[in-house]
Design an enzyme around this catalytic site. Structure first.
Site, PDB file in Angstrom:
ATOM      1  N   ASN A  91       6.960  -8.432  14.818  1.00 41.66           N
ATOM      2  CA  ASN A  91       6.234  -9.124  15.925  1.00 41.66           C
ATOM      3  C   ASN A  91       4.414  -8.920  16.015  1.00 41.66           C
ATOM      4  O   ASN A  91       3.980  -9.761  16.325  1.00 41.66           O
ATOM      5  CB  ASN A  91       6.597  -8.984  17.600  1.00 41.66           C
ATOM      6  CG  ASN A  91       6.202  -7.271  18.023  1.00 41.66           C
ATOM      7  OD1 ASN A  91       6.668  -6.589  17.104  1.00 41.66           O
ATOM      8  ND2 ASN A  91       5.630  -7.516  18.896  1.00 41.66           N
ATOM      9  N   LYS A 109      22.539  -6.395   3.509  1.00 42.06           N
ATOM     10  CA  LYS A 109      21.168  -6.682   4.393  1.00 42.06           C
ATOM     11  C   LYS A 109      20.891  -8.219   4.218  1.00 42.06           C
ATOM     12  O   LYS A 109      20.511  -8.642   3.067  1.00 42.06           O
ATOM     13  CB  LYS A 109      20.104  -5.835   3.812  1.00 42.06           C
ATOM     14  CG  LYS A 109      18.787  -6.042   4.643  1.00 42.06           C
ATOM     15  CD  LYS A 109      18.884  -5.769   5.978  1.00 42.06           C
ATOM     16  CE  LYS A 109      17.465  -5.852   6.547  1.00 42.06           C
ATOM     17  NZ  LYS A 109      17.473  -5.733   8.046  1.00 42.06           N
ATOM     18  N   LYS A 122      12.187  -0.409   7.425  1.00 44.40           N
ATOM     19  CA  LYS A 122      10.782   0.083   7.344  1.00 44.40           C
ATOM     20  C   LYS A 122      10.674   1.233   8.521  1.00 44.40           C
ATOM     21  O   LYS A 122       9.997   2.154   8.249  1.00 44.40           O
ATOM     22  CB  LYS A 122      10.092  -1.244   7.872  1.00 44.40           C
ATOM     23  CG  LYS A 122      10.407  -1.896   9.315  1.00 44.40           C
ATOM     24  CD  LYS A 122       9.883  -2.931   9.759  1.00 44.40           C
ATOM     25  CE  LYS A 122      10.037  -3.503  10.841  1.00 44.40           C
ATOM     26  NZ  LYS A 122      10.145  -2.686  12.039  1.00 44.40           N
ATOM     27  N   LYS A 136      15.553   1.697  15.136  1.00 46.07           N
ATOM     28  CA  LYS A 136      14.318   2.503  15.572  1.00 46.07           C
ATOM     29  C   LYS A 136      14.620   3.665  16.146  1.00 46.07           C
ATOM     30  O   LYS A 136      14.096   4.786  16.131  1.00 46.07           O
ATOM     31  CB  LYS A 136      13.546   1.385  16.722  1.00 46.07           C
ATOM     32  CG  LYS A 136      12.909   0.064  15.974  1.00 46.07           C
ATOM     33  CD  LYS A 136      12.391  -0.655  16.834  1.00 46.07           C
ATOM     34  CE  LYS A 136      12.071  -1.894  16.448  1.00 46.07           C
ATOM     35  NZ  LYS A 136      12.508  -2.776  15.507  1.00 46.07           N
TER      36      LYS A 136
END
Length: 318
Positions: free
Chosen positions: A13, A130, A216, A278
């Protein structure tokens, strides 16, 4: 509280417009906003290493591959990751240098195209799962299947390419990142999880890129451990991690131990495609570096997240 070294993982974002637009103008404007918040962190005295997402940018390059496939050979996915690292890296460097200079800070930015080592025997290569890029009709997808790509029928929306997402084993360029950070640079690196490479030799003597994408946030956690960072900040689009999300009993998590957060994860609280990675990244960092802390919060709060424990979800070993 001021940390000696902070790794900040910017979410996707922060790289696109408010409506998700990934035009060059929208990207630069969004990156300029992100740079202001990162500059605030640098102003606290922290030594900052910055990672970032690249999903929309890689998606754009894949579309170009598809549209131009009859004219030029499509470039492999590792090339796409490298190209987007470079584009986002120089844009972040420009905007962050300006934001630092405007605050009278002496630090400047260095962007490094970064490789992440993965295991060629990783199970992900045997079962690509993915999804990347856009949906295509069956007849168009067949053209890329003929080029060796893996595509799946996703029902009414069409076919979509799926690729391997292997576990990151090490960040190949950590010594260079550490040297740049030690010289006083704000380092932009490991974008999109890093360019995935395998070693066909020994001790990094024969590296080559592979068709894959690395998560990431997991790479950011690995890099933070390798740099022995004090704090890992994962910037996302929400202020805190929520439990019971979408229900009347929804509540934010504030300061939690790794064991408490792991219990929530085991109970299925965090969606695999959004908050799950996350949370896993934060846990890996704290597990691998018990003296460190991880914070998951929104971009606007990253400076406060470095200063203290009053914003976001703060994860510690105990």
């Amino acid at each position: 509280m001021t940390s000696r070294r902070v790794v900040i993982a910017l979410g996707g974002n922060a790289m696109t417009g408010p409506d998700g637009s990934a035009t060059p103008v929208a990207q630069r404007e969004a990156i300029a906003v992100a740079a202001q918040h990162v500059a605030e962190v640098v102003a606290t005295g922290a030594h900052v290493v910055l990672t970032h997402g690249n999903g929309p940018q890689v998606g754009n390059l894949l579309v170009k591959n598809e549209l131009a496939a009859h004219e030029v050979p499509p470039v492999p996915l590792d090339w796409n990751v490298a190209q987007t690292q470079a584009t986002i890296g120089f844009t972040l460097a420009d905007e962050l240098d300006a934001a630092l200079a405007a605050r009278g800070l002496p630090q400047r930015t260095a962007a490094l195209v970064t490789r992440t080592l993965v295991d060629p025997a990783d199970p992900g290569f045997a079962s690509p799962a993915k999804p990347v890029g856009r949906y295509l009709p069956a007849e168009q997808a067949a053209r890329f299947v003929a080029l060796g790509q893996t595509w799946e029928d996703r029902g009414p929306r069409g076919w979509r390419r799926v690729v391997a997402s292997p576990e990151p084993r090490s960040v190949v360029d950590t010594p260079a990142i550490a040297a740049l950070a030690g010289a006083g640079f704000v380092v932009v690196c490991a974008g999109g999880g890093g360019v995935p490479v395998v070693d066909d030799g020994a001790d990094g003597a024969a590296l080559r890129g592979v068709e894959a994408v690395v998560d990431k946030d997991l790479t950011a956690a690995l890099l933070a451990r390798e740099l022995i960072a004090d704090t890992l900040v994962i910037a996302t689009d929400v202020a805190s991690v929520m439990v019971d999300f979408g229900t009347p009993s929804a509540r934010p998590l504030r300061r939690v131990t790794a064991a408490e957060l792991r219990g929530h994860a085991a109970a299925g609280q965090f969606a695999r495609g959004s908050m799950g990675p996350k949370v896993e990244a934060a846990l890996r960092f704290v597990d691998g570096h018990p003296g460190g802390r991880a914070v998951i919060t929104c971009l606007e709060s990253i400076s406060d997240a470095v200063r203290g424990d009053d914003v976001g979800t703060v994860i510690t070993a105990s």
